[in-house]
Enzyme design. Structure first.
Site, PDB file in Angstrom:
ATOM      1  N   SER A 183       0.843  -1.191   0.000  1.00 46.73           N
ATOM      2  CA  SER A 183       0.000   0.000   0.000  1.00 46.73           C
ATOM      3  C   SER A 183       0.877   1.240   0.000  1.00 46.73           C
ATOM      4  O   SER A 183       1.618   1.499   0.952  1.00 46.73           O
ATOM      5  CB  SER A 183      -0.910   0.028   1.228  1.00 46.73           C
ATOM      6  OG  SER A 183      -1.476   1.320   1.326  1.00 46.73           O
ATOM      7  N   HIS A 188      -0.983  -1.124  -4.462  1.00 50.06           N
ATOM      8  CA  HIS A 188      -2.288  -0.824  -3.863  1.00 50.06           C
ATOM      9  C   HIS A 188      -2.362   0.676  -3.585  1.00 50.06           C
ATOM     10  O   HIS A 188      -1.511   1.217  -2.873  1.00 50.06           O
ATOM     11  CB  HIS A 188      -2.477  -1.634  -2.577  1.00 50.06           C
ATOM     12  CG  HIS A 188      -3.825  -1.473  -1.947  1.00 50.06           C
ATOM     13  ND1 HIS A 188      -4.943  -2.146  -2.380  1.00 50.06           N
ATOM     14  CD2 HIS A 188      -4.244  -0.694  -0.907  1.00 50.06           C
ATOM     15  CE1 HIS A 188      -5.986  -1.802  -1.628  1.00 50.06           C
ATOM     16  NE2 HIS A 188      -5.593  -0.911  -0.730  1.00 50.06           N
ATOM     17  N   ASP A 223      -4.634   3.853  -2.241  1.00 47.56           N
ATOM     18  CA  ASP A 223      -5.765   4.173  -1.368  1.00 47.56           C
ATOM     19  C   ASP A 223      -6.227   5.605  -1.585  1.00 47.56           C
ATOM     20  O   ASP A 223      -5.495   6.553  -1.301  1.00 47.56           O
ATOM     21  CB  ASP A 223      -5.353   3.991   0.095  1.00 47.56           C
ATOM     22  CG  ASP A 223      -5.177   2.532   0.444  1.00 47.56           C
ATOM     23  OD1 ASP A 223      -6.154   1.779   0.331  1.00 47.56           O
ATOM     24  OD2 ASP A 223      -4.051   2.149   0.831  1.00 47.56           O
ATOM     25  N   MET A 251      -8.899   8.437  -0.455  1.00 48.32           N
ATOM     26  CA  MET A 251      -9.794   8.774   0.665  1.00 48.32           C
ATOM     27  C   MET A 251     -10.293  10.201   0.523  1.00 48.32           C
ATOM     28  O   MET A 251      -9.534  11.095   0.143  1.00 48.32           O
ATOM     29  CB  MET A 251      -9.028   8.656   1.981  1.00 48.32           C
ATOM     30  CG  MET A 251      -8.385   7.307   2.203  1.00 48.32           C
ATOM     31  SD  MET A 251      -7.473   7.307   3.753  1.00 48.32           S
ATOM     32  CE  MET A 251      -6.841   5.625   3.745  1.00 48.32           C
ATOM     33  N   HIS A 266      -8.140   1.434  -4.592  1.00 49.60           N
ATOM     34  CA  HIS A 266      -9.149   1.218  -3.545  1.00 49.60           C
ATOM     35  C   HIS A 266      -9.795   2.556  -3.211  1.00 49.60           C
ATOM     36  O   HIS A 266      -9.177   3.402  -2.574  1.00 49.60           O
ATOM     37  CB  HIS A 266      -8.424   0.612  -2.324  1.00 49.60           C
ATOM     38  CG  HIS A 266      -9.285   0.371  -1.131  1.00 49.60           C
ATOM     39  ND1 HIS A 266      -8.752   0.101   0.121  1.00 49.60           N
ATOM     40  CD2 HIS A 266     -10.638   0.361  -0.979  1.00 49.60           C
ATOM     41  CE1 HIS A 266      -9.735  -0.074   0.988  1.00 49.60           C
ATOM     42  NE2 HIS A 266     -10.884   0.084   0.359  1.00 49.60           N
ATOM     43  N   MET A 273     -12.053   4.806  -1.199  1.00 48.68           N
ATOM     44  CA  MET A 273     -12.788   4.985   0.062  1.00 48.68           C
ATOM     45  C   MET A 273     -13.434   6.363  -0.009  1.00 48.68           C
ATOM     46  O   MET A 273     -13.076   7.285   0.726  1.00 48.68           O
ATOM     47  CB  MET A 273     -11.828   4.860   1.250  1.00 48.68           C
ATOM     48  CG  MET A 273     -11.412   3.417   1.508  1.00 48.68           C
ATOM     49  SD  MET A 273      -9.890   3.303   2.450  1.00 48.68           S
ATOM     50  CE  MET A 273      -8.722   3.471   1.106  1.00 48.68           C
ATOM     51  N   MET A 296     -12.174  -5.716   4.365  1.00 43.96           N
ATOM     52  CA  MET A 296     -11.395  -4.850   5.253  1.00 43.96           C
ATOM     53  C   MET A 296     -11.162  -5.571   6.578  1.00 43.96           C
ATOM     54  O   MET A 296     -12.101  -6.053   7.208  1.00 43.96           O
ATOM     55  CB  MET A 296     -12.144  -3.538   5.532  1.00 43.96           C
ATOM     56  CG  MET A 296     -12.201  -2.558   4.376  1.00 43.96           C
ATOM     57  SD  MET A 296     -10.629  -2.093   3.608  1.00 43.96           S
ATOM     58  CE  MET A 296      -9.666  -1.511   5.002  1.00 43.96           C
ATOM     59  N   GLY A 329      -9.289   3.988   6.640  1.00 39.98           N
ATOM     60  CA  GLY A 329      -8.976   5.401   6.870  1.00 39.98           C
ATOM     61  C   GLY A 329      -7.510   5.640   7.175  1.00 39.98           C
ATOM     62  O   GLY A 329      -6.978   6.681   6.826  1.00 39.98           O
ATOM     63  N   PHE A 330      -6.874   4.679   7.808  1.00 41.92           N
ATOM     64  CA  PHE A 330      -5.488   4.876   8.237  1.00 41.92           C
ATOM     65  C   PHE A 330      -4.697   3.582   8.103  1.00 41.92           C
ATOM     66  O   PHE A 330      -5.242   2.503   8.323  1.00 41.92           O
ATOM     67  CB  PHE A 330      -5.434   5.340   9.697  1.00 41.92           C
ATOM     68  CG  PHE A 330      -6.212   6.606   9.933  1.00 41.92           C
ATOM     69  CD1 PHE A 330      -5.627   7.854   9.703  1.00 41.92           C
ATOM     70  CD2 PHE A 330      -7.537   6.554  10.335  1.00 41.92           C
ATOM     71  CE1 PHE A 330      -6.356   9.021   9.894  1.00 41.92           C
ATOM     72  CE2 PHE A 330      -8.286   7.719  10.519  1.00 41.92           C
ATOM     73  CZ  PHE A 330      -7.686   8.962  10.306  1.00 41.92           C
ATOM     74  N   GLY A 331      -3.402   3.733   7.800  1.00 39.20           N
ATOM     75  CA  GLY A 331      -2.506   2.588   7.832  1.00 39.20           C
ATOM     76  C   GLY A 331      -2.058   2.334   9.266  1.00 39.20           C
ATOM     77  O   GLY A 331      -2.344   3.129  10.168  1.00 39.20           O
ATOM     78  N   GLY A 332      -1.385   1.223   9.463  1.00 35.78           N
ATOM     79  CA  GLY A 332      -0.756   0.944  10.748  1.00 35.78           C
ATOM     80  C   GLY A 332      -1.691   0.522  11.867  1.00 35.78           C
ATOM     81  O   GLY A 332      -1.319   0.569  13.041  1.00 35.78           O
ATOM     82  N   ASP A 335      -7.102  -6.339   3.545  1.00 35.20           N
ATOM     83  CA  ASP A 335      -6.473  -5.019   3.657  1.00 35.20           C
ATOM     84  C   ASP A 335      -6.553  -4.505   5.089  1.00 35.20           C
ATOM     85  O   ASP A 335      -7.643  -4.262   5.601  1.00 35.20           O
ATOM     86  CB  ASP A 335      -7.197  -4.058   2.698  1.00 35.20           C
ATOM     87  CG  ASP A 335      -6.523  -2.700   2.584  1.00 35.20           C
ATOM     88  OD1 ASP A 335      -5.442  -2.518   3.162  1.00 35.20           O
ATOM     89  OD2 ASP A 335      -7.113  -1.833   1.902  1.00 35.20           O
ATOM     90  N   GLY A 336      -5.381  -4.341   5.704  1.00 38.62           N
ATOM     91  CA  GLY A 336      -5.298  -3.740   7.028  1.00 38.62           C
ATOM     92  C   GLY A 336      -4.671  -4.652   8.058  1.00 38.62           C
ATOM     93  O   GLY A 336      -5.169  -5.742   8.315  1.00 38.62           O
ATOM     94  N   GLY A 362       0.942  -2.238   4.085  1.00 38.22           N
ATOM     95  CA  GLY A 362       1.466  -0.876   4.066  1.00 38.22           C
ATOM     96  C   GLY A 362       2.575  -0.710   5.079  1.00 38.22           C
ATOM     97  O   GLY A 362       3.768  -0.725   4.746  1.00 38.22           O
TER      98      GLY A 362
END
Ligand code: DX5
Ligand code: ZN
Length: 217
Positions: free
Chosen positions: A7, A32, A34, A36, A65, A67, A136, A141-144, A174-175, A196
């Site tokens: 990502s 990938h 993202d 948003m 992707h 969002m 998901m 909304g956020f990585g990590g 993803d995630g 990511g």
């Protein structure tokens, strides 16, 4: 062989060209991307102009992707920007079947993503239209963030659904994918793992991609 999709949200945007070349030269399979909008998710990332620039350098499949709310308004823009797979969220639409059909009519693979609260059964009647089912494993909304264990059951349900329908749908997760959980996610039935933070916070991202591929083969 399951696929790895780094990502780019976690890439270093001051050295984006370098990070794209790293992915090009690595064992990774896809990029990938993202997108948003600060509405569907509480964060804003990047859009078509950045993806179009990245496409000039990126040599692998572009897995975009979305969002965003009302994704159906932007399908052609993302095709022009270079999307190979275009994924919209189930939760954003009244007419998801039409949106998937439109994505394919534009010459892209059609992806559908479900948030953690959306049951896999919601997509069962349209599974034949879905090239990529993105489950998901975090709230988008956020990585990590940390992988939600409820995802395992959903992967198994999706695998059963796809097998029963004899559909060619790929399952993407993803995630919160890490070196520790990657093999379990694939054993449950996933085909594509997004990563990511795990890739880009590693001292040697290309070596981490290699390790992830090793862990899931
Ligand atoms: C989050 C995005 C993810 C994110 C994953 O909403 O959809 O693709 O970049 O990041 P990690 O792998 O760090 O959880
Ligand atoms: Zn994503």
């Amino acid at each position: 062989m399951p696929l790895i999709a780094p990502s780019m949200l976690s890439a270093d945007f001051l050295n984006l060209g370098r990070d794209i070349e790293m992915v090009n030269n690595s064992e990774a399979d896809w990029f990938h991307l993202d997108v948003m909008d600060g509405r569907f998710v509480p964060n804003i990332s990047y859009g078509m102009p950045i993806i179009a620039q990245m496409k000039k350098l990126g040599k692998k499949t572009f897995d975009v992707h979305l969002m965003i709310e009302e994704p159906e308004r932007y399908l052609e823009d993302f095709k022009k920007a270079g999307a190979d797979y275009l994924t919209v969220h189930y939760e954003t639409g009244y007419h998801i079947h039409r949106t998937l059909t439109s994505i394919k009519a534009l010459g892209m693979k059609a992806g559908l993503s479900i948030n953690p609260h959306t049951p896999v059964s919601m997509v069962q009647d349209i599974i034949g239209e879905i090239d990529l089912l993105l489950i998901m494993s975090i709230n988008p909304g956020f990585g990590g963030q940390k992988f939600l264990p409820l995802t395992y059951k959903k992967i198994r349900e999706a695998r059963d659904l796809i097998n029963t329908a004899k559909a060619g749908t790929l399952i993407e997760i993803d995630g919160g994918v890490t070196l520790e959980n990657a093999a379990d996610i694939v054993s449950a039935g996933a085909d594509v793992l997004v990563a990511g933070n795990t890739v880009f916070s590693a001292p040697d991202p290309a070596a981490m991609i290699k390790k992830l591929k090793e862990a899931i083969k």
